[in-house]
Design an enzyme around this catalytic site. Sequence first.
Site, PDB file in Angstrom:
ATOM      1  N   ASP A  72      -7.911  -5.305  -0.754  1.00  0.00           N
ATOM      2  CA  ASP A  72      -8.270  -6.115  -1.930  1.00  0.00           C
ATOM      3  C   ASP A  72      -7.898  -7.587  -1.789  1.00  0.00           C
ATOM      4  OD1 ASP A  72      -7.297  -3.202  -3.612  1.00  0.00           O
ATOM      5  OD2 ASP A  72      -9.337  -3.991  -3.530  1.00  0.00           O
ATOM      6  N   HIS A 103       0.862  -1.200   0.000  1.00  0.00           N
ATOM      7  CA  HIS A 103       0.000   0.000   0.000  1.00  0.00           C
ATOM      8  C   HIS A 103       0.888   1.237   0.000  1.00  0.00           C
ATOM      9  CE1 HIS A 103      -3.221   2.778   1.144  1.00  0.00           C
ATOM     10  NE2 HIS A 103      -4.036   1.834   0.698  1.00  0.00           N
TER      11      HIS A 103
HETATM   12  C1  SDX Z   1      -5.954   0.279  -3.156  1.00  0.00           C
HETATM   13  O1  SDX Z   1      -4.293   4.718  -1.912  1.00  0.00           O
HETATM   14  C2  SDX Z   1      -5.272   4.076  -1.436  1.00  0.00           C
HETATM   15  O2  SDX Z   1      -5.771   4.377  -0.368  1.00  0.00           O
HETATM   16  C3  SDX Z   1      -5.802   2.951  -2.305  1.00  0.00           C
HETATM   17  C4  SDX Z   1      -6.842   2.078  -1.651  1.00  0.00           C
HETATM   18  C5  SDX Z   1      -8.153   2.802  -1.457  1.00  0.00           C
HETATM   19  O3  SDX Z   1      -8.959   2.378  -0.619  1.00  0.00           O
HETATM   20  O4  SDX Z   1      -8.426   3.749  -2.227  1.00  0.00           O
HETATM   21  O5  SDX Z   1      -6.386   1.619  -0.387  1.00  0.00           O
HETATM   22  C6  SDX Z   1      -7.162   0.866  -2.519  1.00  0.00           C
HETATM   23  O6  SDX Z   1      -5.630   0.650  -4.252  1.00  0.00           O
HETATM   24  C7  SDX Z   1      -5.143  -0.718  -2.396  1.00  0.00           C
HETATM   25  C8  SDX Z   1      -3.875  -1.202  -3.187  1.00  0.00           C
HETATM   26  C9  SDX Z   1      -4.353  -2.224  -4.201  1.00  0.00           C
HETATM   27  N1  SDX Z   1      -3.257  -2.599  -5.120  1.00  0.00           N
HETATM   28  C10 SDX Z   1      -2.678  -3.802  -5.050  1.00  0.00           C
HETATM   29  O7  SDX Z   1      -2.932  -4.651  -4.190  1.00  0.00           O
HETATM   30  C11 SDX Z   1      -1.689  -4.071  -6.183  1.00  0.00           C
HETATM   31  C12 SDX Z   1      -0.432  -4.700  -5.590  1.00  0.00           C
HETATM   32  N2  SDX Z   1       0.220  -3.704  -4.780  1.00  0.00           N
HETATM   33  C13 SDX Z   1       1.346  -2.986  -5.387  1.00  0.00           C
HETATM   34  O8  SDX Z   1       1.123  -2.694  -6.754  1.00  0.00           O
HETATM   35  C14 SDX Z   1       1.788  -1.829  -4.519  1.00  0.00           C
HETATM   36  O9  SDX Z   1       1.840  -2.258  -3.220  1.00  0.00           O
HETATM   37  C15 SDX Z   1       1.045  -0.513  -4.559  1.00  0.00           C
HETATM   38  C16 SDX Z   1       0.813  -0.028  -5.940  1.00  0.00           C
HETATM   39  C17 SDX Z   1      -0.277  -0.630  -3.861  1.00  0.00           C
HETATM   40  C18 SDX Z   1       1.924   0.465  -3.823  1.00  0.00           C
HETATM   41  O10 SDX Z   1       3.134   0.476  -4.559  1.00  0.00           O
HETATM   42  P1  SDX Z   1       4.349   1.325  -4.045  1.00  0.00           P
HETATM   43  O11 SDX Z   1       3.934   2.722  -3.867  1.00  0.00           O
HETATM   44  O12 SDX Z   1       5.528   1.056  -4.912  1.00  0.00           O
HETATM   45  O13 SDX Z   1       4.597   0.679  -2.608  1.00  0.00           O
HETATM   46  P2  SDX Z   1       5.851   0.872  -1.757  1.00  0.00           P
HETATM   47  O14 SDX Z   1       6.551   2.160  -2.049  1.00  0.00           O
HETATM   48  O15 SDX Z   1       5.442   0.575  -0.335  1.00  0.00           O
HETATM   49  O16 SDX Z   1       6.805  -0.338  -2.262  1.00  0.00           O
HETATM   50  C19 SDX Z   1       7.953  -0.626  -1.480  1.00  0.00           C
HETATM   51  C20 SDX Z   1       8.672  -1.727  -2.231  1.00  0.00           C
HETATM   52  C21 SDX Z   1       8.925  -1.391  -3.695  1.00  0.00           C
HETATM   53  O17 SDX Z   1      10.124  -2.047  -4.071  1.00  0.00           O
HETATM   54  P3  SDX Z   1      11.507  -1.144  -4.086  1.00  0.00           P
HETATM   55  O18 SDX Z   1      11.232   0.007  -5.040  1.00  0.00           O
HETATM   56  O19 SDX Z   1      11.710  -0.676  -2.657  1.00  0.00           O
HETATM   57  O20 SDX Z   1      12.532  -2.111  -4.592  1.00  0.00           O
HETATM   58  O21 SDX Z   1       7.881  -2.932  -2.209  1.00  0.00           O
HETATM   59  C22 SDX Z   1       7.613  -3.323  -3.544  1.00  0.00           C
HETATM   60  C23 SDX Z   1       7.779  -2.085  -4.411  1.00  0.00           C
HETATM   61  O22 SDX Z   1       8.115  -2.473  -5.728  1.00  0.00           O
HETATM   62  N3  SDX Z   1       6.221  -3.784  -3.553  1.00  0.00           N
HETATM   63  C24 SDX Z   1       5.836  -5.012  -3.846  1.00  0.00           C
HETATM   64  C25 SDX Z   1       4.445  -5.022  -3.702  1.00  0.00           C
HETATM   65  N4  SDX Z   1       4.027  -3.817  -3.340  1.00  0.00           N
HETATM   66  C26 SDX Z   1       5.133  -3.044  -3.250  1.00  0.00           C
HETATM   67  N5  SDX Z   1       6.525  -6.116  -4.215  1.00  0.00           N
HETATM   68  C27 SDX Z   1       5.803  -7.222  -4.449  1.00  0.00           C
HETATM   69  N6  SDX Z   1       4.443  -7.319  -4.331  1.00  0.00           N
HETATM   70  C28 SDX Z   1       3.745  -6.227  -3.959  1.00  0.00           C
HETATM   71  N7  SDX Z   1       2.401  -6.295  -3.853  1.00  0.00           N
END
Ligand code: SDX
Length: 392
Positions: free
Chosen positions: A327, A270
Amino acid sequence: DSGAFTYDPGFTSTASCESKITYIDGDQGILLHRGYPIDQLAEQSSFMEVAYLLLNGELPSQSELDKFVTTITRHTMVHEQLSTFFRGFRRDAHPMAILCGVVGALSAFYHDSTDIEDPQQRVIASYRLIAKMPTIAAMAYKYSLGQPFVYPKNDLSYTANFLRMTFSVPAEEYEPDPVIVDAMDKIFILHADHEQNASTSTVRLAGSSGANPFACIAAGIACLWGPAHGGANEAALNMLREIGTPDRIPEYIARAKNKDDPFRLMGFGHRVYKNFDPRAKVLSKAATDVLDKLGIDDPVLNTARELEQVALNDPYFIEKKLYPNVDFYSGVILSAIGFPTTMFTVLFALARTVGWVAQWNEMISDPAQKIGRPRQLYSGATQRDYVSVDKR
Ligand code: SDX
C-alpha cells in the site's frame, strides 16, 4: 511436504486452512501464485491470465485464455435494475460503502447462481463476480461524480474496459492510454491474492456456513475496507500528502514510534512480511516508470522515497522489521492515473475479488470442509449464581 518446500510443523499446527493457491515466506519476502513468483507475473503476465492461474492452478494455453476472457467479457454487464438500486445511495457516500451494499445485494439479482451445492452455479457466480466487479466499481465512481453510468464495451480488454467505464463521458470518448492500461493491469495483478489475509479469511469463514458467494465476497469487501488492511492505500497517500515536504518526515517518524500515539506509518509493516513486501518492490519501480511516461512530477513520490529511506535506517523500524508494503506506493500511481483516494480500496477489492473467488472455490469444493468455528481463550468470570436487583 510438497517437494518444493515443507510446512513448518509449528506453523501447520496454527494454520487456519491448507491451500494450493498462494505461498508467502515473510522472512524471505517471497510471494508465489501457484508456484510462480509475483514479480515475474507482474512483469510478464496479464490480470486475466493471473485470474485463470489462481482459479485453475496452471497457466492457460492461448486458446484456454481466449475462451476464459471471452466468457468473462460476456458477463460484464449488470442487471439494469442494479442502476436503480444505486440511485438509493447518497451521492457523497464513500465508494466502498456502495461496493459493500451493491455486491451484498447481487444475490437479490442473480438467484440462478446462489445454490452452492450446484457446481455449475458455483462457476457462474464466480465468473459473474470477476466480470461485474469492474462495472460496479466504475458505477460507484460515476455515481459519486453525478455522471451517467457507462456500459462495458466488449471489444476492449478487461482493464481497458474498466478504465473506459470509469473515465469516459457521453460528451467525449475516452481512449485508454496504453501506459495507463499497463499500469492498472499490473496493479490488479499485484493485488489479486495474498494467502489467508484478513479479508480472504473472512470470505472463507462466511463461505464455510454455506452462504452464497455474493454475500461472502461482500463480507470480504467490508473487512478489506479497514485502514489496517486494504484501506491503508487510501490512508498512505493521505498521510504522504499531509507530510507534504521531506523536512516534516522526522515529526511523523517520531509519532509512529511513540507508543502513546495511535498513529502508524501507513503502508509500512505487515503481519507476515518481516522483509520487503515483494509487491512493494515492483510498485516502487512502477511508480517512477509510470510518472515518467505520463510526464507527471508528483512531489509526493519524492516524499515517499525520502520517508522510506529514513524509516529503513531508523533503529525502531529495523528492530521491529518494518518495511514498505503493497500500500505504500500504489496510491502514487493510482493518483497519477486519475483516481481520487476514496477509490483506492475499491480498486484493491476489484483485484482481490479474483483471489477471494479462487479461495472460496477451493474451500467450498473440499469434501472435508466443515463450518469454521474459531475457539477462544476464556478469561471472564467463573460460574456464579444470579442475584436479584434488590440484593445487588
Ligand atoms: C495489507 O495480511 C495481508 O496479507 C494483508 C495484505 C494483503 O495483500 O491482503 O498484505 C494487505 O493489509 C497490508 C498492510 C496494510 N496496512 C498498513 O499499511 C497499515 C499500517 N501498518 C500497521 O497497522 C501494521 O503494520 C499492520 C496492521 C499491517 C501489522 O500490525 P502488527 O501485526 O501489529 O505488526 P507487527 O506485529 O509486525 O508489529 C511489530 C511492532 C508492534 O509494536 P510492539 O507491539 O512490538 O511495540 O511494530 C509496530 C507494532 O505496533 N508497528 C508499527 C507499524 N506497524 C507495526 N509501528 C509504526 N508504524 C507501523 N506501520
